[in-house]
Design a protein around this motif. Structure first.
Motif, PDB file in Angstrom:
ATOM      1  N   TRP A 163      21.895 -37.522  42.770  1.00  0.00           N
ATOM      2  CA  TRP A 163      22.995 -37.267  43.655  1.00  0.00           C
ATOM      3  C   TRP A 163      23.974 -36.331  43.064  1.00  0.00           C
ATOM      4  N   VAL A 164      24.523 -35.511  43.780  1.00  0.00           N
ATOM      5  CA  VAL A 164      25.875 -34.822  43.463  1.00  0.00           C
ATOM      6  C   VAL A 164      27.043 -35.230  44.487  1.00  0.00           C
ATOM      7  N   VAL A 165      28.039 -35.844  43.976  1.00  0.00           N
ATOM      8  CA  VAL A 165      29.185 -36.143  44.927  1.00  0.00           C
ATOM      9  C   VAL A 165      30.358 -35.259  44.512  1.00  0.00           C
ATOM     10  N   LEU A 166      30.703 -34.374  45.517  1.00  0.00           N
ATOM     11  CA  LEU A 166      31.870 -33.450  45.079  1.00  0.00           C
ATOM     12  C   LEU A 166      33.171 -34.115  45.567  1.00  0.00           C
ATOM     13  N   ALA A 167      34.050 -34.425  44.819  1.00  0.00           N
ATOM     14  CA  ALA A 167      35.466 -35.119  45.079  1.00  0.00           C
ATOM     15  C   ALA A 167      36.441 -34.219  44.534  1.00  0.00           C
ATOM     16  N   THR A 168      36.348 -33.015  44.638  1.00  0.00           N
ATOM     17  CA  THR A 168      37.132 -32.001  44.179  1.00  0.00           C
ATOM     18  C   THR A 168      38.663 -31.600  44.713  1.00  0.00           C
ATOM     19  N   ALA A 174      35.229 -25.265  44.621  1.00  0.00           N
ATOM     20  CA  ALA A 174      33.930 -25.965  44.256  1.00  0.00           C
ATOM     21  C   ALA A 174      33.135 -26.039  45.486  1.00  0.00           C
ATOM     22  N   LEU A 175      33.809 -26.172  46.611  1.00  0.00           N
ATOM     23  CA  LEU A 175      33.237 -26.437  48.149  1.00  0.00           C
ATOM     24  C   LEU A 175      32.453 -25.232  48.428  1.00  0.00           C
ATOM     25  N   SER A 291      38.118 -32.583  58.416  1.00  0.00           N
ATOM     26  CA  SER A 291      37.611 -31.539  59.031  1.00  0.00           C
ATOM     27  C   SER A 291      37.671 -30.111  57.723  1.00  0.00           C
ATOM     28  N   GLY A 292      37.088 -29.118  57.952  1.00  0.00           N
ATOM     29  CA  GLY A 292      37.157 -27.958  57.039  1.00  0.00           C
ATOM     30  C   GLY A 292      35.876 -28.122  55.902  1.00  0.00           C
ATOM     31  N   ALA A 293      34.994 -28.769  56.029  1.00  0.00           N
ATOM     32  CA  ALA A 293      33.819 -29.039  55.029  1.00  0.00           C
ATOM     33  C   ALA A 293      32.745 -29.609  55.730  1.00  0.00           C
ATOM     34  N   LYS A 294      31.511 -29.099  55.275  1.00  0.00           N
ATOM     35  CA  LYS A 294      30.319 -30.102  55.572  1.00  0.00           C
ATOM     36  C   LYS A 294      30.431 -31.399  54.607  1.00  0.00           C
ATOM     37  N   TRP A 295      29.814 -32.382  55.407  1.00  0.00           N
ATOM     38  CA  TRP A 295      30.011 -33.552  54.677  1.00  0.00           C
ATOM     39  C   TRP A 295      28.957 -34.073  53.834  1.00  0.00           C
ATOM     40  N   THR A 296      27.373 -33.475  54.074  1.00  0.00           N
ATOM     41  CA  THR A 296      26.445 -33.640  53.224  1.00  0.00           C
ATOM     42  C   THR A 296      25.333 -32.234  53.263  1.00  0.00           C
TER      43      THR A 296
END
Length: 414
Positions: A163-168, A174-175, A291-296
């Motif tokens: 898995w990769v988790v983006l917390a940027t 990065a998104l 909002s503003g990004a896909k979650w998964t």
């Protein structure tokens, strides 16, 4: 542990320059470190990366409200944070006409440089590995993210992971690189400075939030920090508009708003006059309302402010960043199957969404400061209204209802 075994079973030898891991977390702020600590405590092999070295500064108001206290308690880090923090007993809400009401709550202030260091060390103490590296792109195979390409110094390395988790955070680079960005512009913007002013200790003791025509359509704040320092800043929570399908920045100059704030609000003027500005005023984007990004997407989760975990109206985001990071960890621990893990995480975020939308409704106070005067006036006369304001801090009251037409009508009949 069965979950760890199932994660490990999907890893294969890739010849990558960095050993593979179960979960690669990009971003060592509150969301990323909270996610890493929960996973590592459960025995998952976690690699946590950040483009900055430990101890980096972060533009933020630094206020820790009750949801942050609850998240830190779950992480087992509350006592360590409070040992370093400046405890505060009230939020001071100040209206344009000078009216004030002090709302009680479990509150504190700790500069993000120190808070993030505690959280990162907590993740490392639990067993997470840390590397300084910048996210370049997601690695994909058969329609699923299977790791990331990272830039570490002058070299580019590949890390394979289940898995990769983006917390940027709020910056969307990065998104965008991961194909997860739905809105490149921020929801709001803030400007913060630190002032060393031992002379003001005891004069400003609350988390002061100020609404005034001078800072419209935003708000100003002064928070007492440890060691005779104060965090002072201004924020605009509706800084961009959509025009012709394009998101454009409104005519907002934060430095001008800051100057108007420290001129219009006497304690701010005194703080800047007697104190010493430590470093420079720093600005930062904010992402609100989940909002503003896909979650998964398969193999990848987005969490923290990258997913929009900051509340509009108040601009508070530390607690919700940690909470969403732990939701991501919980989903990965509960489900080995990709589809089920993603569904569980999205369900967790969806359950939070109504709270964010209510704060979005309360955001009208920033555009119409007279509403703050009205609520403050009634709260000074009605213990019930004051309890409702305290409930907003504790997330037991609906902030949108307080400033809705129905809520304003109720103010006069309670």
């Amino acid at each position: 542990m069965s979950t760890t075994a199932s994660l490990n079973s999907t890893l294969t030898s890739t010849g990558a320059a960095v050993p593979p891991c179960d979960v690669l977390i990009v971003g060592a702020g509150p969301a990323g470190s909270a996610c890493a600590r929960v996973l590592a405590q459960a025995g998952v092999d976690v690699m946590l990366v950040d483009q900055h070295p430990p101890g980096r500064d972060k533009t933020c108001g630094d206020g820790l409200i009750p949801d942050a206290h609850q998240a830190l308690a779950r992480l087992g880090l509350l006592n360590e944070v409070m040992r370093r923090a400046q405890p505060v007993s009230h939020v001071g809400c100040i209206g344009p006409r000078g009216g004030r009401v002090d709302v009680p709550g479990s509150l504190a202030v700790l500069p993000r440089k120190e808070l993030d260091a505690v959280l990162l060390q907590g993740a490392r103490d639990a067993g997470a590995r840390f590397e300084q590296a910048r996210f370049e792109a997601a690695l994909e195979a058969d329609g699923r993210v299977v790791g990331a390409r990272l830039k570490r110094g002058d070299e580019v390395v590949e890390v394979r992971s289940r898995w990769v988790v983006l917390a940027t955070g709020a910056v969307p680079k990065a998104l965008t690189a991961a194909g997860m960005c739905e809105r490149h512009t921020p929801s709001g913007i803030g400007l913060r400075g630190y002032v060393k002013a031992p002379q003001m200790v005891g004069k400003i003791t609350s988390l002061e939030v100020i609404w005034d025509q001078a800072v419209r359509p935003g708000y100003g704040w002064i928070f007492p920090a440890p060691d005779g320092h104060f965090n002072i800043g201004v924020g605009v929570t509706d800084s961009h508009r959509v025009l012709g399908g394009r998101a454009l920045k409104k005519d907002v100059n934060l430095r001008e708003i800051f100057e108007r704030f420290v001129t219009a609000y006497a304690p701010a003027a005194e703080l800047m006059r007697v104190g010493e500005l430590v470093g420079e005023l720093k600005g930062a984007p904010l992402r609100f309302t989940l909002s503003g990004a896909k979650w998964t997407r398969p193999g990848l989760l987005v969490t923290g402010e990258a997913a929009g975990s900051t509340y509009s109206f108040t601009g508070e985001g530390i607690g919700k960043a940690m909470e969403t990071g732990m939701l991501a960890a919980d989903a990965l621990l509960a489900h080995a199957d990709d589809t089920r893990a993603r569904a569980a995480y999205e369900a967790g975020l969806s359950a939070l969404k109504p709270k964010f939308q209510l704060y979005e409704g309360a955001n009208r106070v920033n555009a119409h400061p007279w509403l703050a005067d009205l609520v403050i006036w009634r709260a000074k006369k009605s213990p019930r209204v004051l309890r409702r304001l305290a409930g907003v801090l504790n997330e037991t009251s609906n902030p949108g209802n307080i400033v809705s037409l129905k809520g304003i009508t109720r103010l006069f009949f309670e």
